[in-house]
Write a protein that holds these residues in place. Structure first.
Motif, PDB file in Angstrom:
ATOM      1  N   CYS A   1      42.382  37.949  40.201  1.00  0.00           N
ATOM      2  CA  CYS A   1      42.303  38.727  41.441  1.00  0.00           C
ATOM      3  C   CYS A   1      41.792  37.907  42.625  1.00  0.00           C
ATOM      4  O   CYS A   1      41.335  38.479  43.619  1.00  0.00           O
ATOM      5  N   THR A   2      41.891  36.594  42.561  1.00  0.00           N
ATOM      6  CA  THR A   2      41.396  35.767  43.666  1.00  0.00           C
ATOM      7  C   THR A   2      42.140  36.047  44.962  1.00  0.00           C
ATOM      8  O   THR A   2      41.606  35.807  46.042  1.00  0.00           O
ATOM      9  N   TRP A   3      43.346  36.585  44.879  1.00  0.00           N
ATOM     10  CA  TRP A   3      44.119  36.949  46.069  1.00  0.00           C
ATOM     11  C   TRP A   3      43.448  38.070  46.855  1.00  0.00           C
ATOM     12  O   TRP A   3      43.734  38.271  48.029  1.00  0.00           O
ATOM     13  N   SER A   4      42.539  38.838  46.224  1.00  0.00           N
ATOM     14  CA  SER A   4      41.972  40.028  46.863  1.00  0.00           C
ATOM     15  C   SER A   4      40.798  39.731  47.785  1.00  0.00           C
ATOM     16  O   SER A   4      40.376  40.616  48.533  1.00  0.00           O
ATOM     17  N   GLY A   5      40.270  38.506  47.741  1.00  0.00           N
ATOM     18  CA  GLY A   5      39.140  38.189  48.609  1.00  0.00           C
ATOM     19  C   GLY A   5      38.423  36.933  48.159  1.00  0.00           C
ATOM     20  O   GLY A   5      38.821  36.262  47.206  1.00  0.00           O
TER      21      GLY A   5
ATOM     22  N   ALA B   1      35.167  34.434  46.905  1.00  0.00           N
ATOM     23  CA  ALA B   1      34.325  34.426  45.711  1.00  0.00           C
ATOM     24  C   ALA B   1      33.189  35.428  45.856  1.00  0.00           C
ATOM     25  O   ALA B   1      32.811  36.099  44.887  1.00  0.00           O
ATOM     26  N   THR B   2      32.658  35.570  47.066  1.00  0.00           N
ATOM     27  CA  THR B   2      31.607  36.557  47.315  1.00  0.00           C
ATOM     28  C   THR B   2      32.136  37.959  47.049  1.00  0.00           C
ATOM     29  O   THR B   2      31.469  38.781  46.418  1.00  0.00           O
ATOM     30  N   HIS B   3      33.335  38.239  47.517  1.00  0.00           N
ATOM     31  CA  HIS B   3      33.960  39.546  47.288  1.00  0.00           C
ATOM     32  C   HIS B   3      34.109  39.815  45.790  1.00  0.00           C
ATOM     33  O   HIS B   3      33.782  40.903  45.305  1.00  0.00           O
ATOM     34  N   LEU B   4      34.601  38.825  45.050  1.00  0.00           N
ATOM     35  CA  LEU B   4      34.815  39.026  43.616  1.00  0.00           C
ATOM     36  C   LEU B   4      33.497  39.228  42.868  1.00  0.00           C
ATOM     37  O   LEU B   4      33.452  40.001  41.902  1.00  0.00           O
ATOM     38  N   ARG B   5      32.435  38.581  43.317  1.00  0.00           N
ATOM     39  CA  ARG B   5      31.124  38.837  42.713  1.00  0.00           C
ATOM     40  C   ARG B   5      30.701  40.284  42.972  1.00  0.00           C
ATOM     41  O   ARG B   5      30.122  40.933  42.107  1.00  0.00           O
ATOM     42  N   HIS B   6      31.006  40.792  44.170  1.00  0.00           N
ATOM     43  CA  HIS B   6      30.698  42.183  44.490  1.00  0.00           C
ATOM     44  C   HIS B   6      31.520  43.129  43.597  1.00  0.00           C
ATOM     45  O   HIS B   6      30.989  44.115  43.076  1.00  0.00           O
ATOM     46  N   VAL B   7      32.790  42.836  43.414  1.00  0.00           N
ATOM     47  CA  VAL B   7      33.637  43.656  42.545  1.00  0.00           C
ATOM     48  C   VAL B   7      33.062  43.639  41.126  1.00  0.00           C
ATOM     49  O   VAL B   7      32.988  44.689  40.464  1.00  0.00           O
TER      50      VAL B   7
ATOM     51  N   PRO C   1      46.879  42.192  37.434  1.00  0.00           N
ATOM     52  CA  PRO C   1      46.648  43.091  38.561  1.00  0.00           C
ATOM     53  C   PRO C   1      47.332  42.584  39.832  1.00  0.00           C
ATOM     54  O   PRO C   1      47.205  41.413  40.190  1.00  0.00           O
ATOM     55  N   VAL C   2      48.067  43.500  40.500  1.00  0.00           N
ATOM     56  CA  VAL C   2      48.707  43.178  41.780  1.00  0.00           C
ATOM     57  C   VAL C   2      48.210  44.099  42.893  1.00  0.00           C
ATOM     58  O   VAL C   2      48.579  43.932  44.048  1.00  0.00           O
ATOM     59  N   ALA C   3      47.382  45.068  42.529  1.00  0.00           N
ATOM     60  CA  ALA C   3      46.710  45.941  43.495  1.00  0.00           C
ATOM     61  C   ALA C   3      45.445  46.448  42.816  1.00  0.00           C
ATOM     62  O   ALA C   3      45.461  46.753  41.625  1.00  0.00           O
ATOM     63  N   ILE C   4      44.351  46.492  43.579  1.00  0.00           N
ATOM     64  CA  ILE C   4      43.089  46.961  43.021  1.00  0.00           C
ATOM     65  C   ILE C   4      42.356  47.813  44.047  1.00  0.00           C
ATOM     66  O   ILE C   4      42.603  47.699  45.250  1.00  0.00           O
ATOM     67  N   GLY C   5      41.471  48.652  43.572  1.00  0.00           N
ATOM     68  CA  GLY C   5      40.668  49.448  44.484  1.00  0.00           C
ATOM     69  C   GLY C   5      39.697  50.338  43.742  1.00  0.00           C
ATOM     70  O   GLY C   5      39.911  50.686  42.583  1.00  0.00           O
ATOM     71  N   GLY C   6      38.624  50.687  44.451  1.00  0.00           N
ATOM     72  CA  GLY C   6      37.568  51.470  43.845  1.00  0.00           C
ATOM     73  C   GLY C   6      37.455  52.869  44.414  1.00  0.00           C
ATOM     74  O   GLY C   6      37.963  53.166  45.497  1.00  0.00           O
ATOM     75  N   ILE C   7      36.772  53.714  43.642  1.00  0.00           N
ATOM     76  CA  ILE C   7      36.415  55.064  44.062  1.00  0.00           C
ATOM     77  C   ILE C   7      34.928  55.212  43.778  1.00  0.00           C
ATOM     78  O   ILE C   7      34.501  55.078  42.631  1.00  0.00           O
ATOM     79  N   ASP C   8      34.155  55.458  44.814  1.00  0.00           N
ATOM     80  CA  ASP C   8      32.714  55.625  44.662  1.00  0.00           C
ATOM     81  C   ASP C   8      32.402  57.114  44.736  1.00  0.00           C
ATOM     82  O   ASP C   8      32.786  57.784  45.691  1.00  0.00           O
ATOM     83  N   TYR C   9      31.712  57.618  43.719  1.00  0.00           N
ATOM     84  CA  TYR C   9      31.371  59.039  43.666  1.00  0.00           C
ATOM     85  C   TYR C   9      29.955  59.313  44.174  1.00  0.00           C
ATOM     86  O   TYR C   9      29.522  60.460  44.164  1.00  0.00           O
TER      87      TYR C   9
ATOM     88  N   LEU D   1      40.329  48.622  48.729  1.00  0.00           N
ATOM     89  CA  LEU D   1      41.734  48.701  48.333  1.00  0.00           C
ATOM     90  C   LEU D   1      42.444  47.439  48.795  1.00  0.00           C
ATOM     91  O   LEU D   1      42.328  47.043  49.953  1.00  0.00           O
ATOM     92  N   ALA D   2      43.172  46.808  47.887  1.00  0.00           N
ATOM     93  CA  ALA D   2      43.879  45.570  48.226  1.00  0.00           C
ATOM     94  C   ALA D   2      45.149  45.459  47.395  1.00  0.00           C
ATOM     95  O   ALA D   2      45.170  45.842  46.227  1.00  0.00           O
ATOM     96  N   VAL D   3      46.188  44.920  48.018  1.00  0.00           N
ATOM     97  CA  VAL D   3      47.464  44.661  47.346  1.00  0.00           C
ATOM     98  C   VAL D   3      47.780  43.182  47.528  1.00  0.00           C
ATOM     99  O   VAL D   3      47.576  42.621  48.607  1.00  0.00           O
ATOM    100  N   LEU D   4      48.257  42.559  46.471  1.00  0.00           N
ATOM    101  CA  LEU D   4      48.683  41.163  46.544  1.00  0.00           C
ATOM    102  C   LEU D   4      49.555  40.995  47.779  1.00  0.00           C
ATOM    103  O   LEU D   4      50.540  41.729  47.947  1.00  0.00           O
ATOM    104  N   PRO D   5      49.213  40.072  48.689  1.00  0.00           N
ATOM    105  CA  PRO D   5      49.938  39.972  49.967  1.00  0.00           C
ATOM    106  C   PRO D   5      51.459  39.890  49.839  1.00  0.00           C
ATOM    107  O   PRO D   5      52.172  40.527  50.601  1.00  0.00           O
ATOM    108  N   ALA D   6      51.965  39.156  48.870  1.00  0.00           N
ATOM    109  CA  ALA D   6      53.421  39.014  48.727  1.00  0.00           C
ATOM    110  C   ALA D   6      54.099  40.323  48.334  1.00  0.00           C
ATOM    111  O   ALA D   6      55.311  40.459  48.488  1.00  0.00           O
TER     112      ALA D   6
END
Length: 173
Positions: free
Chosen positions: A33-37, A39-45, A69-77, A89-94
């Motif tokens: 999922c490096t396409w989504s953001g 290294a800091t972002h991925l540590r947060h995920v 994974p080609v799209a990822i996203g969270g739901i916080d309750y 929410l993120a989708v692989l740019p291509a």
């Protein structure tokens, strides 16, 4: 579910159809999922996936037939009472504008409904009109604005502060 991808750069304008599935994002998915953001972002995920284990959040992945994974996203309750808050929410740019974001949001809404909640919320940066247009097409309505800020890691390892204004949107489910 089948997803259609049209390649605009190919003079023959080929169309490829492939099955995709939606499942929970797993810690072992993060290297793909490096396409989504950054290294800091991925540590947060990764930290959010620990919250998913306790049921505070769901984190979804739309995956190809080889389970990438080609799209990822969270739901916080925990953010809003009686609502699920979609975020990151993120989708692989291509593969953007191929319906994967719609599929991801609809799957998130289904998870929210299964929790017995009847409202979905999200925040979209004002300078992201494509994402806002998607959310509006899916029935989300703006109801406010708020400033947001976070730290981003640059390619050289430097940290810079990102500040923006987000439009708050919601939808009854």
């Amino acid at each position: 579910m089948l997803q259609t991808v049209t390649t605009e750069d190919d003079p023959t304008d080929a169309t490829v159809t492939m099955p995709v599935t939606v499942r929970d994002l797993l810690p072992q998915d993060l290297p793909a999922c490096t396409w989504s953001g950054s290294a800091t972002h991925l540590r947060h995920v990764e930290r959010e996936l620990a919250r998913a284990a306790s049921g505070e959040v769901d984190y979804l992945a739309v995956c190809t037939p080889v389970d990438l994974p080609v799209a990822i996203g969270g739901i916080d309750y925990e953010v809003a009472e009686e609502a699920g808050t979609l975020w990151q929410l993120a989708v692989l740019p291509a593969l953007q504008s191929c319906g994967l974001g719609t599929l991801l949001v609809r799957a998130a809404e289904q998870r929210i409904r299964h929790r017995g909640l009847r409202r979905a919320e999200l925040a979209v940066e004002e300078d992201n009109p494509r994402a806002r247009a998607l959310y509006e097409r899916l029935g989300y309505v703006a109801h406010g604005r708020k400033p947001e800020a976070w730290d981003e890691e640059g390619p050289d390892g430097s940290i810079r502060r990102h500040e923006t204004i987000c439009v708050l949107m919601r939808k009854g489910l």
